[in-house]
Design an enzyme around this catalytic site. Structure first.
Site, PDB file in Angstrom:
ATOM      1  N   HIS A  93       1.855  -6.878  -0.429  1.00 48.34           N
ATOM      2  CA  HIS A  93       0.550  -7.513  -0.200  1.00 48.34           C
ATOM      3  C   HIS A  93      -0.464  -6.523   0.376  1.00 48.34           C
ATOM      4  CE1 HIS A  93      -2.237 -10.792   0.557  1.00 48.34           C
ATOM      5  NE2 HIS A  93      -2.366 -10.370   1.810  1.00 48.34           N
ATOM      6  N   ARG A 132      -8.134   3.116  16.648  1.00 51.17           N
ATOM      7  CA  ARG A 132      -9.338   3.362  15.864  1.00 51.17           C
ATOM      8  C   ARG A 132     -10.448   2.334  16.129  1.00 51.17           C
ATOM      9  NH1 ARG A 132      -4.958   5.263  13.734  1.00 51.17           N
ATOM     10  NH2 ARG A 132      -4.986   7.140  12.436  1.00 51.17           N
TER      11      ARG A 132
END
Length: 161
Positions: A93, A132
């Site tokens: 996925h 991040r």
């Protein structure tokens, strides 16, 4: 000494007449909320007033392309910034979602008159995303906003050749 890397995009141009749409996913909300905060802080630092930046939310990364397309069609914006976070799982996925959103945003950039900035994290685990989204590797939402400012400046220069 700071462990956060300096963004290769700074300094960025100061603009005051730019209209921006920021659209983020609700999936991995704690990550995308931090990305959006970084983007909004960067736009504010560049001189954009709060009413020049509109924010929107969609369920997940695949919906970002549709949302960006709809926002472009309004003709209200000079740039669209898409923010999301896709974390690798145990099935394919992840690959399908990443490919879909990447190809969708690439298509919009090749076919539309305004830039769509890709601020979607595609990471192996949650810690990579946290690093991040304001962590030790900076804030990629802020970097996406910087890219939007630079692309706005680029488009302005091209139009005035």
């Amino acid at each position: 000494m700071s462990t956060k890397p300096q963004s290769p995009l700074t300094p960025f141009p100061i603009v005051r007449d730019m209209r921006v749409a920021v659209v983020r996913t609700l999936w991995n909300n704690h990550i995308t909320e931090a990305l959006a905060s970084g983007a909004l802080e960067t736009f504010k630092a560049a001189g954009l007033e709060a009413d020049m930046v509109d924010t929107f939310e969609v369920p997940g990364a695949v919906e970002l392309t549709f949302a960006a397309s709809q926002l472009i069609e309004t003709g209200l914006y000079d740039c669209v910034v898409v923010l999301g976070c896709v974390i690798r799982g145990g099935t394919p996925h992840f690959d399908y979602v990443c490919q879909s959103v990447t190809q969708g945003i690439t298509h919009l950039n090749s076919e539309c008159d305004i830039p769509v900035i890709f601020g979607v994290l595609t990471v192996d685990n949650e810690q990579d995303a946290l690093d991040r989204a304001g962590g030790r590797l900076g804030n990629k939402g802020s970097e996406a906003a910087q890219a939007a400012l630079l692309m706005y400046d680029f488009v302005d220069k091209v139009k005035n050749i």
